[in-house]
Design an enzyme around this catalytic site. Structure first.
Site, short mmCIF file in Angstrom:
data_model
loop_
_atom_site.label_atom_id
_atom_site.label_comp_id
_atom_site.label_asym_id
_atom_site.label_seq_id
_atom_site.Cartn_x
_atom_site.Cartn_y
_atom_site.Cartn_z
CG HIS A 60 36.19 40.01 48.90
ND1 HIS A 60 37.34 40.36 49.27
CD2 HIS A 60 36.99 39.51 47.71
CE1 HIS A 60 38.37 39.94 48.98
NE2 HIS A 60 38.40 39.81 47.31
CB SER A 89 38.80 37.24 45.91
OG SER A 89 40.43 37.55 45.94
#
Length: 305
Positions: free
Chosen positions: A282, A221
């Site tokens: 992220h 991610s």
């Protein structure tokens, strides 16, 4: 008398007809030469230009023996009346080649389909996932990042590990879409470098947010968020096509980043398929992507060196 045509295809006829050149058709402007009635100077000048024109044709195209003979005869006629035809002697066996202008650089065509960089990244992600499910090898269990006893390689290998099929398929979709954009702009090495560096930044942020805890970090991610940032920023070029792509991609990416900022600031964490989402990782991956683009934009290009 000797008849001469004053068109691009010059013919000299003496006891017959001899064609000089092969361009165009003879016109009706003919001039008869005889010892008793010499031509005027204007007609000779016209004939001189036609002889010179035909001579130049012979430099770009191999002339026939008849053409060479006609050139020589025409040159002799003009010299008789005191005019230089400026005809260069051309050998039939050695005709100079016409100089060619340097070829303009043809821009590389955009590849169709998946590039080698994205393909190899996806193949490795799916390969690790399949091996972890089918093989009971200790080395595969050591690939995710273990916060309680981290190993240096785990900050890289964790980006190729996934907890579930939903986790993998979601990241693979984003990698396919945005990875292709980055590879089109930066090449296979560029998409690999972006993936690894942004994934490393996400793993570092995840570890330092919860060091020495019983936490496992894994997933692509953070690397995908880095690809988000690089894909959008590389589209900011002064063309309508690139700007339109930047607006479309930027709207999606900005929405994702604002959602991550909201989750981090509120202290909440989203859980998908039993796995807690690393929102801070992220954002760290996206930040590394931005830094990469800023660094690359300051490097001199090949034309500036």
């Amino acid at each position: 008398p000797i008849c001469m045509c004053v068109s691009p295809s010059v013919s000299v006829a003496a006891s017959g007809s001899m064609t000089l050149g092969s361009v165009g058709a003879c016109s009706s402007h003919r001039l008869c030469l005889s010892p008793t009635s010499p031509p005027c100077e204007s007609h000779l000048r016209i004939y001189q230009s036609r002889i010179t024109y035909s001579s130049r044709l012979c430099r770009t195209k191999k002339p026939s023996p008849c053409t060479l003979a006609a050139l020589s005869d025409g040159d002799d006629i003009l010299k008789k009346y005191g005019i230089d035809a400026a005809v260069t002697e051309v050998a039939p066996s050695a005709v100079p080649l016409k100089p060619q202008a340097p070829r303009a650089r043809v821009p590389a065509q955009r590849r169709k389909g998946m590039g080698n960089g994205v393909f190899s990244l996806l193949l490795l992600n799916f390969g690790v996932f399949a091996a972890a499910r089918l093989l009971n090898a200790p080395i595969l269990a050591a690939l995710p990042l273990h916060h309680w006893a981290p190993q240096w390689w785990q900050f890289i290998t964790a980006t190729f590990c996934h907890a579930s099929w939903d986790h993998l398929s979601g990241n693979a979709f984003s990698l396919l879409i945005f990875g292709r954009i980055v590879e089109d702009e930066e090449g296979g090495v560029g998409v690999w470098a972006t993936y690894l560096l942004c994934g490393l930044g996400g793993c570092l942020a995840s570890y330092f947010s919860a060091p020495h805890t019983h936490t496992v970090s894994l997933g692509a991610s953070a690397a995908v968020f880095g690809l988000f940032a690089v894909a959008v920023l590389t589209k900011f070029k002064p063309t309508l096509r690139h700007l339109l792509e930047a607006v479309v991609l930027g709207t999606f990416v900005m929405k994702q980043l604002l959602n991550e900022v909201h989750m981090v600031s509120s202290g909440r964490a989203l859980t998908l398929a039993g796995v807690q989402v690393g929102h801070l990782a992220h954002l760290a991956g996206a930040l590394v992507g931005v830094v990469l683009v800023l660094i690359l934009s300051r490097l001199p290009s090949g034309e500036e060196k």
